[in-house]
Design a protein around this motif. Sequence first.
Motif, PDB file in Angstrom:
ATOM      1  N   ALA A  93      48.435  69.392  21.069  1.00 51.51           N
ATOM      2  CA  ALA A  93      47.716  69.999  19.950  1.00 51.51           C
ATOM      3  C   ALA A  93      48.549  69.968  18.676  1.00 51.51           C
ATOM      4  CB  ALA A  93      47.336  71.443  20.300  1.00 51.51           C
ATOM      5  N   ASP A  94      49.849  70.135  18.807  1.00 50.72           N
ATOM      6  CA  ASP A  94      50.727  70.071  17.636  1.00 50.72           C
ATOM      7  C   ASP A  94      50.728  68.666  17.041  1.00 50.72           C
ATOM      8  OD1 ASP A  94      51.568  72.761  17.937  1.00 50.72           O
ATOM      9  OD2 ASP A  94      53.044  72.136  19.440  1.00 50.72           O
ATOM     10  N   LEU A  95      50.802  67.647  17.890  1.00 46.05           N
ATOM     11  CA  LEU A  95      50.792  66.272  17.405  1.00 46.05           C
ATOM     12  C   LEU A  95      49.485  65.945  16.689  1.00 46.05           C
ATOM     13  CD1 LEU A  95      52.393  64.320  20.403  1.00 46.05           C
ATOM     14  CD2 LEU A  95      53.513  65.067  18.304  1.00 46.05           C
ATOM     15  N   GLU A  96      48.400  66.438  17.237  1.00 41.22           N
ATOM     16  CA  GLU A  96      47.090  66.157  16.649  1.00 41.22           C
ATOM     17  C   GLU A  96      46.912  66.817  15.290  1.00 41.22           C
ATOM     18  OE1 GLU A  96      44.265  67.393  19.538  1.00 41.22           O
ATOM     19  OE2 GLU A  96      44.792  65.829  20.988  1.00 41.22           O
ATOM     20  N   ARG A  97      47.670  67.872  15.049  1.00 43.56           N
ATOM     21  CA  ARG A  97      47.516  68.642  13.812  1.00 43.56           C
ATOM     22  C   ARG A  97      48.092  67.904  12.608  1.00 43.56           C
ATOM     23  NH1 ARG A  97      49.914  72.888  15.504  1.00 43.56           N
ATOM     24  NH2 ARG A  97      48.016  73.708  16.465  1.00 43.56           N
ATOM     25  N   TYR A  98      49.089  67.061  12.849  1.00 40.39           N
ATOM     26  CA  TYR A  98      49.791  66.417  11.745  1.00 40.39           C
ATOM     27  C   TYR A  98      49.550  64.903  11.728  1.00 40.39           C
ATOM     28  CZ  TYR A  98      52.149  70.902  11.453  1.00 40.39           C
ATOM     29  OH  TYR A  98      52.406  72.235  11.332  1.00 40.39           O
ATOM     30  N   THR A  99      49.629  64.328  10.544  1.00 40.15           N
ATOM     31  CA  THR A  99      49.365  62.892  10.348  1.00 40.15           C
ATOM     32  C   THR A  99      50.362  62.038  11.124  1.00 40.15           C
ATOM     33  OG1 THR A  99      48.473  63.288   8.142  1.00 40.15           O
ATOM     34  CG2 THR A  99      49.192  61.037   8.647  1.00 40.15           C
ATOM     35  N   GLU A 100      49.819  61.105  11.877  1.00 39.93           N
ATOM     36  CA  GLU A 100      50.664  60.138  12.592  1.00 39.93           C
ATOM     37  C   GLU A 100      50.718  58.834  11.808  1.00 39.93           C
ATOM     38  OE1 GLU A 100      50.900  57.659  16.830  1.00 39.93           O
ATOM     39  OE2 GLU A 100      49.354  59.184  16.529  1.00 39.93           O
ATOM     40  N   ILE A 101      51.893  58.244  11.744  1.00 36.55           N
ATOM     41  CA  ILE A 101      52.031  56.913  11.158  1.00 36.55           C
ATOM     42  C   ILE A 101      51.909  55.927  12.318  1.00 36.55           C
ATOM     43  CG2 ILE A 101      53.388  55.429   9.663  1.00 36.55           C
ATOM     44  CD1 ILE A 101      52.597  58.116   8.423  1.00 36.55           C
ATOM     45  N   ALA A 102      50.790  55.241  12.389  1.00 40.04           N
ATOM     46  CA  ALA A 102      50.473  54.376  13.524  1.00 40.04           C
ATOM     47  C   ALA A 102      50.609  52.909  13.136  1.00 40.04           C
ATOM     48  CB  ALA A 102      49.064  54.666  14.026  1.00 40.04           C
ATOM     49  N   VAL A 103      50.412  52.034  14.129  1.00 41.53           N
ATOM     50  CA  VAL A 103      50.540  50.590  13.935  1.00 41.53           C
ATOM     51  C   VAL A 103      49.164  49.964  13.757  1.00 41.53           C
ATOM     52  CG1 VAL A 103      51.301  48.422  14.964  1.00 41.53           C
ATOM     53  CG2 VAL A 103      52.673  50.488  15.268  1.00 41.53           C
ATOM     54  N   ALA A 104      49.029  49.127  12.725  1.00 44.10           N
ATOM     55  CA  ALA A 104      47.792  48.385  12.480  1.00 44.10           C
ATOM     56  C   ALA A 104      48.029  46.908  12.759  1.00 44.10           C
ATOM     57  CB  ALA A 104      47.347  48.569  11.038  1.00 44.10           C
ATOM     58  N   TYR A 105      47.008  46.234  13.279  1.00 48.13           N
ATOM     59  CA  TYR A 105      47.117  44.800  13.565  1.00 48.13           C
ATOM     60  C   TYR A 105      45.731  44.179  13.554  1.00 48.13           C
ATOM     61  CZ  TYR A 105      45.403  45.955  18.251  1.00 48.13           C
ATOM     62  OH  TYR A 105      44.631  46.406  19.307  1.00 48.13           O
ATOM     63  N   PHE A 106      45.688  42.857  13.426  1.00 44.25           N
ATOM     64  CA  PHE A 106      44.423  42.132  13.458  1.00 44.25           C
ATOM     65  C   PHE A 106      44.200  41.537  14.841  1.00 44.25           C
ATOM     66  CE2 PHE A 106      44.727  41.962   8.792  1.00 44.25           C
ATOM     67  CZ  PHE A 106      43.399  42.246   8.463  1.00 44.25           C
ATOM     68  N   ASP A 107      42.964  41.646  15.318  1.00 43.32           N
ATOM     69  CA  ASP A 107      42.567  40.877  16.492  1.00 43.32           C
ATOM     70  C   ASP A 107      41.486  39.904  16.046  1.00 43.32           C
ATOM     71  OD1 ASP A 107      40.211  42.287  16.255  1.00 43.32           O
ATOM     72  OD2 ASP A 107      40.446  43.420  18.126  1.00 43.32           O
TER      73      ASP A 107
END
Length: 294
Positions: free
Chosen positions: A186-200
């Motif tokens: 729940a704590d992780l979901e509360r704050y913005t995550e910097i995730a990985v973007a890619y093309f398929d």
Amino acid sequence: MKIAQIEMFLSTIKTGSIAEAARRHGKSRTTVSAALSSLEDSLGVDLLNRSGNRITPTVIGEATVNDFERIILIARDIHSRCEQYNIGVEASIRIARDDSLPESLWRQLLRQIRIQFPQTSVSIYSAPTQELEEMVAQNLVDVAYGLLPSTHLFSRLQQTDLGQIRMMSVAHKDHPLSQLRKVNNADLERYTEIAVAYFDEESLRIVTPKAGKYIALSFYEHLRDAVLDQTGWSSLPAILIKQHLREGTLKVIKYNRAMNWQSYGEVVENESRRGTVVKWLSEQLETYLFNEGD
């Protein structure tokens, strides 16, 4: 014209002596003199002034020196390229890589390739981890290096595990997640995550984020910089953030799955793609991971 004749001509110009040129080439004076005369006959001009104690170039002889030197360099390059080909060194190699290993390492490897395999042309393309297999499968590159996927998408591709990279979920030391003694989902979901973007094949995709809101970027170095800017938290290769962890700028989130290991390796379509340069490069990366892994 023969390469040997040109070499003897250039030696004669540099030394000013047919006898000295003969000594340098391990030939008799008569042999060198005959070779020079033959070169002049084939070109229809006098390249050398033979009067006096010192041999000097004629006007046209002086004018040809740069071109002759260029011919020698080209001939040596051709000879070296053919020698390398005969021992399995690729004439050219196309490489795709992710940025889970430091840029400084790749710069160092490129310098070593240029010294050890001077006749090999190298193209390197940086791409998100998730795009690497597709690039090899489509023959866009000869080999790819990066974090290996947990699922093998293309059965005809060969993966070689070169080592392990530890991934860490981290945040800036002043980020709220770094202040918590224990972090849950729940704590992780509360704050913005910097995730990985890619093309398929269809569109821009996002590696499944843990948080409800995210910012997606294509490269780990960009993810790291966003975390340093306190934009959010992210899961990053430990090798890229060691210094920031030592300095205390970044903190590992106190989450029960904050750290895990991922395999790093080589991806090729078939064994025939593994030439001398690819094998050498894979060995260097394997050694680096062994020495730098924690």
